[in-house]
Design an enzyme around this catalytic site. Structure first.
Site, PDB file in Angstrom:
ATOM      1  N   ARG A   5      -3.520   6.357   0.679  1.00  0.00           N
ATOM      2  CA  ARG A   5      -4.028   7.563   1.434  1.00  0.00           C
ATOM      3  C   ARG A   5      -3.136   8.283   2.356  1.00  0.00           C
ATOM      4  O   ARG A   5      -3.740   9.373   2.740  1.00  0.00           O
ATOM      5  CB  ARG A   5      -5.430   6.993   2.230  1.00  0.00           C
ATOM      6  N   ARG A  20       0.770  -1.342  -0.201  1.00  0.00           N
ATOM      7  CA  ARG A  20       0.032  -0.087  -0.040  1.00  0.00           C
ATOM      8  C   ARG A  20       0.734   1.195   0.013  1.00  0.00           C
ATOM      9  O   ARG A  20       0.518   2.199   0.676  1.00  0.00           O
ATOM     10  CB  ARG A  20      -0.939  -0.026   1.226  1.00  0.00           C
TER      11      ARG A  20
END
Length: 365
Positions: free
Chosen positions: A39, A35
């Protein structure tokens, strides 16, 4: 355009990740983060603002940009294509939506074996998942040979559990009920998923992926016997079939298996045709090395939450981790993906610590 043509890719300048995956000598330990396009990066949040998640997944240009963002900031040794494991159930005809604040949701999950009839029997991956292949090809060109590009897929059991649970779950009891009440139907579904996954991974390599990771995120919810029957069997089948087909075409890409929380399966996973076994943070590096007997490279496994620590402490934790794994046949990573509230500066400190400490350790040998 030529950018979607999977040939004449720029020459690879940094092959450290690929060498470590194959257990070869390197000048430093390579590092990337699950990841890493996520975000926690303000530029990621900005790019994604107001856009539907799966729509973004279907835009090769958007996926390429999100894949490249972390590499502009950090000296990661690999890129991983921005996508999602749930594109495979979508390709099989299931509706999946990303609900803000709730995560992935299947409005109409599989309830009983009859529901398997709703799934596409023959999935043409080029038609259904061609957008991922185009994203990979475009990204390979735009990476300009900086680092290798990793393709990935969810593993059959993990995807099955999403398709039955209809989203995330703590107990996975709806999906596990199938394993005990409907073992034949469970195997039928796992076989269907495996067939699509094999074609999907081969398509990713044809499009330009230089390594492949298989995510068995929900391994840890199974006991050892169920893991062997409903997960490991298919993980092995995937690696064997992908490798055999690539060999026919004179190709070979390293494959990584990441079965989260499957600590009881480390030995088995190290004998499953994958060059690399990914580990979560609950496994002691030294014991993982002993249990895998030097047969495979290892990837992992710092607790992502260690990134909340001060930078000096991160450096110490990394140093200890490197001493545990050793510097050969090792790819540094986290034991799970980065969380949205993590500080990019601390991610940078992690990457720097891996490079700095491992260089010194290798030079001192």
């Amino acid at each position: 355009t030529s950018l979607f043509d999977p040939k004449d890719f720029p020459q690879l300048k940094n092959d450290t990740f690929l060498r470590a995956a194959r257990g070869e000598e390197t000048q430093h330990v390579p590092v990337w983060c699950m990841r890493q396009a996520g975000r926690y990066l303000p530029e990621f949040r900005e790019s994604r603002a107001g856009k539907d998640f799966f729509e973004t997944c279907r835009s090769p240009e958007a996926c390429c940009e999100l894949t490249l963002q972390p590499l502009r900031r950090f000296s990661f040794d690999a890129a991983i294509i921005f996508s999602d494991i749930l594109v495979v159930p979508q390709a099989m005809g299931m509706d999946v939506q990303m609900v803000p604040g709730k995560g992935p949701t299947f409005p109409d999950p599989l309830k009983d074996p009859e529901d398997l009839q709703r799934l596409r029997v023959k999935v043409d991956v080029n038609t259904e998942l061609g957008y991922v292949f185009r994203a990979i090809t475009l990204t390979r060109h735009k990476l300009e040979g900086k680092v290798p590009l990793i393709g990935f897929t969810g593993a059959p059991w993990t995807l099955m559990s999403y398709m039955i649970e209809g989203g995330g779950s703590n107990t996975h009891s709806k999906a596990k009920r199938w394993l005990y009440q409907h073992p034949e139907a469970s195997h039928m579904l796992l076989r269907m998923l495996t067939d699509v996954i094999v074609e999907y991974l081969l398509g990713q390599v044809a499009a330009g992926a230089q390594a492949l990771q298989v995510f068995e995120s929900h391994a840890g919810i199974l006991g050892p016997a169920e893991f062997k029957e409903f997960s490991l069997l298919y993980l092995r089948d995937i690696a064997r079939r992908v490798k055999d087909k690539l060999k026919e075409d004179g190709q070979d890409v390293p494959m990584i298996v990441f079965a989260k929380d499957a600590h009881y399966g480390v030995e088995d996973l190290s004998q499953s045709h994958y060059e690399v076994v990914g580990l979560d943070w609950t496994i002691d590096p030294r014991s993982a090395r002993e249990r895998t007997g030097g047969k495979v490279s290892l990837q992992g496994n710092m607790d992502p939450c260690a990134l909340y620590a001060p930078k000096e402490r991160i450096s110490d934790i990394v140093h200890k981790m490197l001493e545990g794994f050793g510097t050969r046949g090792y790819i540094a990573n986290l034991g799970h993906g980065l969380y949205p509230d993590m500080d990019p500066e601390h991610v940078g400190a992690f990457v720097q610590a891996v490079h700095k400490h491992s260089k010194q350790m290798i030079e001192q040998k």
